[in-house]
Design a protein around this motif. Structure first.
Motif, PDB file in Angstrom:
ATOM      1  N   GLY A  16    -136.288  68.026 -51.886  1.00  0.00           N
ATOM      2  CA  GLY A  16    -137.512  67.480 -52.313  1.00  0.00           C
ATOM      3  C   GLY A  16    -136.642  66.103 -52.736  1.00  0.00           C
ATOM      4  N   LEU A  17    -137.414  65.115 -53.054  1.00  0.00           N
ATOM      5  CA  LEU A  17    -137.124  63.611 -53.180  1.00  0.00           C
ATOM      6  C   LEU A  17    -136.856  63.372 -54.909  1.00  0.00           C
ATOM      7  CD1 LEU A  17    -136.714  60.934 -52.149  1.00  0.00           C
ATOM      8  CD2 LEU A  17    -138.980  60.358 -52.478  1.00  0.00           C
ATOM      9  N   LEU A  18    -135.722  62.964 -55.100  1.00  0.00           N
ATOM     10  CA  LEU A  18    -135.385  62.645 -56.779  1.00  0.00           C
ATOM     11  C   LEU A  18    -134.951  61.405 -56.695  1.00  0.00           C
ATOM     12  CD1 LEU A  18    -134.166  66.374 -58.048  1.00  0.00           C
ATOM     13  CD2 LEU A  18    -136.344  65.266 -58.196  1.00  0.00           C
ATOM     14  N   ASN A  19    -134.826  60.652 -57.788  1.00  0.00           N
ATOM     15  CA  ASN A  19    -134.155  59.519 -57.992  1.00  0.00           C
ATOM     16  C   ASN A  19    -132.645  60.121 -58.588  1.00  0.00           C
ATOM     17  OD1 ASN A  19    -135.909  57.802 -57.279  1.00  0.00           O
ATOM     18  ND2 ASN A  19    -136.978  58.234 -59.208  1.00  0.00           N
ATOM     19  N   LYS A  20    -131.731  59.456 -58.182  1.00  0.00           N
ATOM     20  CA  LYS A  20    -130.348  60.014 -58.189  1.00  0.00           C
ATOM     21  C   LYS A  20    -129.263  58.671 -58.684  1.00  0.00           C
ATOM     22  CE  LYS A  20    -127.226  60.453 -55.253  1.00  0.00           C
ATOM     23  NZ  LYS A  20    -126.305  60.715 -54.241  1.00  0.00           N
ATOM     24  N   THR A  21    -128.355  58.900 -59.512  1.00  0.00           N
ATOM     25  CA  THR A  21    -127.161  57.944 -59.872  1.00  0.00           C
ATOM     26  C   THR A  21    -126.013  58.762 -60.079  1.00  0.00           C
ATOM     27  OG1 THR A  21    -126.202  56.086 -60.594  1.00  0.00           O
ATOM     28  CG2 THR A  21    -127.838  57.432 -62.206  1.00  0.00           C
TER      29      THR A  21
END
Ligand code: I3S
Length: 128
Positions: A16-21
């Motif tokens: 799925g789509l997650l925000n990542k850094t």
């Protein structure tokens, strides 16, 4: 064939789509750069795909994949990390090699599912 989705899909746990850094590389702190990322949990690895517009959860498979990077979950550590960001629903994943990532979703239930599923894999690997 080894490239068929059927032969590998049993290991696909979640996508799925997650925000990542990424915030550290080998223990060295990095400057944050948040981006949306397709995250795929397959086998013992968390695999990141760069372009959510051209990638789909099925695109990770052999012969049709362009992963940006991948993380070995063996020995990794998870912790909730809302104090490390102004964003809500953030957790930190630290690999055994000292790479650190923050993963975030605006949807609380979704990030909790990811946390639980990744933790289960880490626990399974710890017992092996
Ligand atoms: O933890 P920080 O350093 O306050 O994180 C923010 C900064 O990295 C900022 O970048 P610059 O300082 O390079 O402009 C980012 O744009 C923010 O997204 C970072 O904070 P959040 O709270 O979004 O994790």
């Amino acid at each position: 064939s080894p490239d068929s989705l059927d032969s590998v899909s049993p290991e696909l746990e979640k996508a799925g789509l997650l925000n990542k850094t990424k915030i550290a590389e080998g223990g060295r702190k990095l400057r944050k750069n948040w981006n949306p990322s397709w995250v795929v949990l397959v086998g013992n690895s968390l695999v990141f795909f760069k372009d959510p517009k051209t990638q789909s959860p099925s695109s990770w498979r052999p012969g049709n994949s362009r992963p940006e990077s991948s993380v070995d979950l063996r020995g990794a550590q998870l912790q909730w990390a809302d104090s490390l960001s102004s964003r809500k629903n953030v957790f930190k994943l630290r690999t055994i090699t000292g790479n650190e990532f923050l993963l975030q979703s605006d949807t609380e239930s979704l990030i909790k599912e990811w946390y639980g599923t990744i933790q289960k894999v880490i626990n399974r690997l710890d017992r092996e």
